[in-house]
Scaffold this active site. Structure first.
Site, PDB file in Angstrom:
ATOM      1  N   ASP A  87      30.405  20.613  43.235  1.00 16.49           N
ATOM      2  CA  ASP A  87      29.745  19.718  43.981  1.00 16.49           C
ATOM      3  C   ASP A  87      28.621  19.736  44.530  1.00 16.49           C
ATOM      4  OD1 ASP A  87      32.685  18.765  44.709  1.00 16.49           O
ATOM      5  OD2 ASP A  87      32.971  20.503  45.777  1.00 16.49           O
ATOM      6  N   ASP A 113      32.792  21.852  48.525  1.00 16.32           N
ATOM      7  CA  ASP A 113      32.887  23.415  48.683  1.00 16.32           C
ATOM      8  C   ASP A 113      32.490  24.417  47.541  1.00 16.32           C
ATOM      9  OD1 ASP A 113      34.963  22.755  47.219  1.00 16.32           O
ATOM     10  OD2 ASP A 113      36.549  23.530  48.621  1.00 16.32           O
ATOM     11  N   ASP A 150      35.853  15.507  50.316  1.00 14.76           N
ATOM     12  CA  ASP A 150      36.800  16.498  49.164  1.00 14.76           C
ATOM     13  C   ASP A 150      38.004  16.587  49.726  1.00 14.76           C
ATOM     14  OD1 ASP A 150      37.456  18.056  47.177  1.00 14.76           O
ATOM     15  OD2 ASP A 150      36.527  19.827  47.863  1.00 14.76           O
TER      16      ASP A 150
END
Length: 697
Positions: A442, A438, A160
């Site tokens: 996800d 996070d 990410d």
């Protein structure tokens, strides 16, 4: 972002401000949230790459050991019956023969026990537990033990952006005040502007920031200033606080002053005046306008979010009948805001690249911002591809297979885009994939990956539950540390297997060949069990607790298909086995002459010498196994107190077995010279191991 082109909201989202009416179109598993939750129940029970390889190794070793045991037992029994047959024409059988047959059976069972690597699960568990404890000190909380070693085999990391590669803290990094462009970002740099900007402009700037904001500066219980508000508002307030402590808006001459801020192009278009380098308000001529537009374009090309701050004195007041004007403003400043890259990320990405690990950025941000950050981190290279999620979704399967290996950045990606990318990397291309995330969105990708890494600070509970490791400081550098520990676990288990297989090969061949040629086995059941304890339990303790070295990140990852027993291991195993086998056979053949052994007790003394030499060969080979390729095996040995303790315990117990447990272990006390010779025979294995490491494979 909900707009006319995309008028849909996901269930579970929150409205930041304003009001609206909503029509529910789907519920349950048909919603995007439902589809995300469905992916969490898919798969998830696959064995790790190391488990697959170890299962294969253990199966092969077990079968070979069983075959050797059966053949050895058959040869010994055949020898017993042949001997009895030649004693006379009539068959005779007594209790001594039964005991002898039972001893042969015990030897065969012991060979199976020695061959079967029952210490392998112990070595794996010890190494994983040791790594898990140490990784906690490095800000990584391991939820599943197997994740420690899986990360060591990782070939790609899908990371990410926000909060992992960047600080997740919007900051003013550039500004154009009084027509001058300045680099900012750190408080000491921003505070230096105070002496460079005219006082009148400083007051206007502070008025604009502190009065035209939806954020708030408060004092916490411990007396520290805290900024509340959106990331953009917080960035501006933090910038203003670095210039001065506060401002009170009061116009001495009376009247009202309007402040505005927003998208640079729009606000600048509403301005007809600007503050020059002397702090004077002047007309915004063509040259100044072009300068400001070029500045905006420059900031935007660096993936900065640009804001223009402007003001206007309202001479006619302000009322519903006299609304705020849409033009005639004075431009105070243009600022460039960004979420800065975390310190050390660029170096960590470079370490991954040198270690053969491909880092890919998967983010929901726009592609320009993503590409700029990826280049700054060293993720996006000239031969890489940056793609947007909607384009990725439209590709056909054959196009995806050609495209996916080149993808280094995926912007504007949906949760299912990330899940699809990870799934194809794992199943189609055989990659060992690590994923960072996070948010709840996800979770599917974290669950699908070989190893999921959730952020401990910004991560949601759903993300953490779906992950294998929680990164407590949300830092990409910690992920690299996890990879290094994973490689250390893999390497430690390889060291242990190399050490164990050497003992296996020698013990099996010595007992088998001796049974075939002489009708007896030089190593008894008790002695083999002691050797088995050295190589399994104690060997696991010693070799499974070696700490990681930086050199591990200069090697290519093993991946999913790499051989667990490498050519380097085979070289060391076979070379050391040949030496030990030759020594034991030489002692069997010439030992009595070498040590001048005579009398009825000579066979017992010789077998004790062979047993003692064999054990010390393993003790010194254990030291050599600390490094599979490096010649200097003593480097850092005293730092590993477990290794030193295990080695010391092995030697002490060997002395006790030889000198004091004669009846139980079929040994007899040795003289000092005999001890020195057998220890020297074991020590010779170390220079031989060093020579073997010079042989290229």
């Amino acid at each position: 972002m909900v707009n006319l082109e995309n008028p849909y909201m996901l269930s579970g989202t929150k409205i930041q401000d304003g009001s609206c009416k909503m029509l529910v179109t789907t519920v349950g598993m048909r919603t995007q949230w439902g589809k995300l939750m469905a992916t969490l129940s898919e798969g998830g029970d696959d064995e790790t790459p190391l488990q697959v390889k170890l299962n294969g190794v253990a199966t092969i070793i077990g079968k070979i050991g069983l075959a050797f045991a059966v053949v050895t037992f058959a040869v010994l029994v055949q020898g017993l019956f042949s001997h009895k047959w030649h004693e006379g024409s009539h068959w005779s059988w007594n209790g001594d023969n039964a005991l002898e047959l039972l001893e042969y059976f015990a030897v065969a069972v012991t060979i199976v026990v020695v061959a079967v690597p029952e210490g392998l699960p112990l070595a794996v568990t010890l190494s994983l537990a040791f790594a898990m404890k140490k990784m906690m000190n490095d800000k990584a909380l391991v939820r599943h033990l197997a994740a420690c070693e899986t990360m060591g085999s990782a070939t790609t990391i899908c990371s990410d952006k926000t909060g992992t590669l960047t600080t997740n803290h919007m900051t003013v990094v550039k500004s154009c005040i009084c027509m001058n462009i300045k680099e900012l970002g750190q408080s000491e740099k921003a505070s230096s502007l105070f002496s460079e900007i005219p006082d009148s402009t400083v007051k206007l700037l502070l008025q604009s920031i502190f009065n035209n904001t939806g954020g708030e500066v408060v004092t916490s219980k411990d007396g520290k200033l805290e900024i509340l508000g959106t990331p953009t508002e917080s960035a501006l307030l933090e910038f203003a606080l670095s210039l001065a402590n506060g401002v009170v808006l009061e116009l001495p001459e009376g009247g009202l002053r309007a402040h505005t801020k927003g998208a640079s192009e729009i606000v600048l278009a509403a301005c007809n005046k600007v503050i020059n380098s002397k702090g004077e308000v002047v007309a915004l001529d063509e040259a100044s306008l072009n300068h400001l537009k070029v500045t905006i374009d420059q900031f935007a090309s660096e993936a900065l979010r640009t804001l223009c701050l402007a003001y206007m004195d309202l001479e006619n007041g302000f009322s519903p009948d006299n609304p705020m004007p849409v033009s005639g403003y004075t431009c105070i400043a243009i600022v460039g805001i960004k979420d800065p890259v975390r310190p050390g990320v660029k170096e960590s990405v470079a370490v991954c690249r040198s270690a053969g690990i491909t880092v890919r950025m998967v983010t929901g941000d726009n592609i320009n911002t993503a590409k700029a950050i990826a280049r700054e981190c060293g993720i996006l290279t000239d031969d890489g591809i940056a793609i947007e999620g909607p384009d990725f979704r439209e590709k056909k399967q054959d196009e995806l297979f050609e495209l996916i290996p080149k993808i280094q950045v995926m912007a504007r990606s949906s949760p299912l885009d990330k899940h699809t990318l990870v799934k194809h990397l794992r199943t189609t291309f055989g990659e060992v994939v690590a994923v960072t995330g996070d948010g709840t969105n996800d979770a599917p990708a974290l669950h699908e990956a070989d190893i999921g890494l959730a952020m401990g600070i910004a991560g949601t509970e759903v993300a953490k539950e779906s992950a294998d490791v929680i990164i407590l400081d949300d830092n990409f550098s910690t992920i690299v540390t996890v990879a290094k520990w994973g490689r250390s676990v893999y390497m430690n288990i390889q060291k242990f297997v190399q050490f164990q297989l050497t003992v296996n090969v020698v013990a099996l061949i010595v007992n088998f060949s001796s049974a075939c040629l002489t009708g007896s086995a030089p190593l008894t059941a008790v002695q083999l069990l002691w050797v088995n304890m050295i190589m399994d339990t104690l060997g696991a303790l010693a070799l499974a607790t070696e700490p990681p070295k930086d050199e591990l990140m200069k090697r290519s990852p093993v991946g999913r298909k790499g051989n667990f027993i490498s050519n380097v291991m085979w070289r060391n195993i076979l070379g050391q086995s040949v030496y030990q086998f030759m020594i034991i056979w030489y002692l069997q053949a010439k030992g009595k002459d070498m040590f001048n052994l005579e009398g009825p007790n000579s066979d017992l003394v010789l077998n004790t010498l062979i047993f003692n030499a064999f054990v010390f060969c393993q003790a010194f080979n254990e030291i050599s196994s600390r490094e599979m390729e490096q010649i200097n095996v003593f480097k850092g040995i005293l730092d590993n107190y477990v290794f030193v303790a295990v080695l010391g315990s092995t030697i002490i117990f060997q002395i006790i077995i030889v000198e004091f447990l004669g009846t139980f272990a079929n040994t007899t006390p040795l003289t000092l010279s005999q001890w020195l010779v057998t220890v020297f025979i074991g020590f010779l294995g170390m220079p031989i191991a060093a020579v073997l490491k010079m042989i290229p494979v």
